[in-house]
Scaffold this active site. Structure first.
Site, PDB file in Angstrom:
ATOM      1  N   HIS A 126     -14.626  79.399  70.282  1.00 51.79           N
ATOM      2  CA  HIS A 126     -14.045  79.182  71.611  1.00 51.79           C
ATOM      3  C   HIS A 126     -12.844  80.122  71.823  1.00 51.79           C
ATOM      4  O   HIS A 126     -12.010  80.283  70.932  1.00 51.79           O
ATOM      5  CB  HIS A 126     -13.524  77.748  71.744  1.00 51.79           C
ATOM      6  CG  HIS A 126     -14.579  76.716  71.961  1.00 51.79           C
ATOM      7  ND1 HIS A 126     -15.464  76.340  70.977  1.00 51.79           N
ATOM      8  CD2 HIS A 126     -14.858  75.957  73.055  1.00 51.79           C
ATOM      9  CE1 HIS A 126     -16.255  75.387  71.455  1.00 51.79           C
ATOM     10  NE2 HIS A 126     -15.913  75.140  72.704  1.00 51.79           N
ATOM     11  N   ASN A 180     -11.773  81.070  62.518  1.00 49.38           N
ATOM     12  CA  ASN A 180     -11.947  80.058  63.552  1.00 49.38           C
ATOM     13  C   ASN A 180     -11.430  78.683  63.126  1.00 49.38           C
ATOM     14  O   ASN A 180     -10.738  78.007  63.879  1.00 49.38           O
ATOM     15  CB  ASN A 180     -13.432  79.959  63.921  1.00 49.38           C
ATOM     16  CG  ASN A 180     -13.709  78.956  65.008  1.00 49.38           C
ATOM     17  OD1 ASN A 180     -12.963  78.840  65.976  1.00 49.38           O
ATOM     18  ND2 ASN A 180     -14.794  78.208  64.864  1.00 49.38           N
ATOM     19  N   GLU A 213      -1.332  95.443  74.584  1.00 48.51           N
ATOM     20  CA  GLU A 213      -1.736  96.284  75.721  1.00 48.51           C
ATOM     21  C   GLU A 213      -2.249  97.629  75.232  1.00 48.51           C
ATOM     22  O   GLU A 213      -3.235  98.163  75.771  1.00 48.51           O
ATOM     23  CB  GLU A 213      -0.563  96.457  76.680  1.00 48.51           C
ATOM     24  CG  GLU A 213      -0.232  95.204  77.467  1.00 48.51           C
ATOM     25  CD  GLU A 213       0.851  95.407  78.503  1.00 48.51           C
ATOM     26  OE1 GLU A 213       0.852  94.680  79.515  1.00 48.51           O
ATOM     27  OE2 GLU A 213       1.702  96.295  78.301  1.00 48.51           O
ATOM     28  N   ASP A 237      -3.383  95.170  81.216  1.00 50.88           N
ATOM     29  CA  ASP A 237      -2.015  95.005  81.708  1.00 50.88           C
ATOM     30  C   ASP A 237      -1.724  93.510  81.786  1.00 50.88           C
ATOM     31  O   ASP A 237      -2.043  92.856  82.776  1.00 50.88           O
ATOM     32  CB  ASP A 237      -1.861  95.670  83.078  1.00 50.88           C
ATOM     33  CG  ASP A 237      -0.437  95.570  83.617  1.00 50.88           C
ATOM     34  OD1 ASP A 237       0.466  95.193  82.842  1.00 50.88           O
ATOM     35  OD2 ASP A 237      -0.235  95.871  84.813  1.00 50.88           O
TER      36      ASP A 237
END
Length: 461
Positions: A300, A331, A435, A441
């Site tokens: 998930h 996970n 980024e 962004d």
């Protein structure tokens, strides 16, 4: 004389139910605060959708006199069971929506929507959301409308936005009831340079009461658009979260969601992994079977435990568009620990804005290293998974409360089983670093002077 007066008062009681004492009006001057607004009916509205054709619920676009509209779990209704004006109306089921794919350039003063129930369905709810940045982020306006009549009834929404704006109509109850939408009217501004009117703000709530807020409040990291031309950056807005889907990778580029105690409840984990039927028609939907025996978990991005306030919201977290191939030790260990830490913060009086996604290609699971998995090798295995958490005390006007001192947690965790004995705090990085890694962004709707400060920091709490 006294007897006549008593008789007159008694007669008044019999006729009107009470005796009323007359008070002369007070001539109180009214402040001159009224502003005259010059409006007109927007060109090609009201929109009745009679020219459009779409006879299936699959997601897709229609073209009408007013422009292009995007339909999700919606189709054209033209039967005797459809509430409509003329020959057709929009019929929406489940948590579907009807969205403008264009702006009203001069702004919207007032919006009128006619709605009714399909056939003999019992009750349904819808909301109106608006966007002033071409669909990058959305904000609810007005009240939630409950539709209980099979005949069309009109509701009026005062938008008061004097800049390019678009709207969408979201069916929000998640029930099997269906609603028809028709005869949408728009009043727009007449003057070219009208006096500014403040943008609408969410309905005020007590500052110490947690609320469910916009999952894309802080921005759309990749400028994803709900248009099939953007197949590797396709915007999908759910009730539980929003995401950018990448058709060529078979996973999301990112998933964005809000977390507060308002989203929490006692709904059991549904555990019903399933393909996302809201993907555009013709797109192959990833199946849970594509992960079977791959050595990777169906990981998930927006976790189930963040959305246990309702069955519908929890079920949305099990759509395969919210999954990415994740090494089991990642996970079930370090990644889960970070998820639990976030929920602990909400128990302590905070609310969170979270963005998460995969990066790179090639991870190591239980069966060794793999680049792709799936029956047709159509699911990319990421090299790492990243997450950004913006931490705020519970309050309102969240976007404007973010400051240079706001805590930002950013991590980038390798997608392999060697992370089993590590902590999430070992993988903290700056938002600037993420980024550079992803090309996105982040926090783009936060004022740029604040962005430059908080995105450069590495959390050390």
């Amino acid at each position: 004389m006294l007897k006549k007066l008593i008789l007159l008062v008694w007669t008044s009681v019999l006729l009107y139910g009470c005796a009323t004492v007359y008070t002369p009006p007070v001539n109180t001057p009214t402040p001159n605060t009224k502003t005259t607004v010059s409006t007109k009916i927007a060109q090609n509205f009201p929109e009745g959708f009679d020219q459009a054709s779409k006879n299936k619920y699959e997601n897709g676009l229609i073209s009408t006199n007013s422009g292009e509209w995007y339909l999700e779990n919606a189709m054209m209704g033209s039967t005797d069971n459809d509430a409509k004006v003329g020959n057709k109306s929009i019929r929406i089921k489940d948590n579907g929506l009807l969205r403008m794919n264009f702006d009203i350039s001069s702004g919207i003063y007032q919006l009128r929507i006619k709605s009714g129930l399909y056939q003999v369905d019992k009750s349904a709810n819808y909301e109106v959301w608006i966007s002033t940045n071409r669909g990058s982020s959305w904000q609810k306006i007005g009240n939630t409308i409950t539709v209980t009549d099979k005949f069309l009834k009109e509701n009026i929404f005062n938008i008061n936005i004097q800049q390019p704006v678009r709207f969408e109509i979201r069916k929000t109850d998640g029930l099997t009831s269906r609603i028809n939408i028709d005869d949408i009217g728009i009043s727009t501004y007449l003057s070219a340079n009208p006096a500014p009117i403040p943008s609408p703000k969410p309905n005020p709530s007590p500052k110490n009461i947690a609320t469910k807020d916009n999952n894309l409040l802080l921005g759309n990291p990749s400028n994803a658009i709900a248009n099939t031309s953007y197949s590797n950056n396709f915007l999908m807005v759910k009730n539980a979260y929003a995401l950018s889907y990448n058709k060529s990778k078979g996973t999301a580029n990112w998933v964005s969601w809000h977390v507060s105690s308002a989203w929490k409840g006692d709904t059991p984990r549904q555990n019903d992994f399933k393909p996302d039927s809201s993907l555009p028609q013709g797109w192959a939907a990833i199946s849970p079977r594509d992960y079977t025996d791959s050595g990777f978990d169906r990981g998930h991005l927006c976790p189930s435990d963040d959305r246990d306030g309702s069955v519908a919201e929890n079920q949305e977290t099990f759509l395969m568009t919210n999954m990415t191939p994740q090494a089991p030790e990642n996970n079930r260990g370090v990644w889960k620990s970070l998820e639990e830490y976030g929920r602990k913060l909400t128990e302590q009086g905070y609310e969170l804005y979270v963005i998460a996604g995969p990066a790179g290609k090639g991870g190591t699971g239980s069966n060794g290293t793999a680049q792709v998995i799936g029956n047709k090798n159509q699911v990319t295995v990421p090299a790492s998974l990243w997450k950004i958490i913006v931490v705020l005390p519970i309050g309102q006007d969240d976007l404007f409360r973010i400051s240079a001192d706001t805590r930002i947690i950013a991590v980038n965790i390798p997608n392999n089983n060697s992370v089993s004995n590590t902590r999430w705090t070992d993988y903290r990085v700056s938002v600037d670093a993420l980024e550079r890694l992803t090309g996105f962004d982040f926090l783009s709707d936060v004022p740029t002077d604040i962005q430059s400060i908080i995105e450069a920091k590495i959390d050390n709490q």
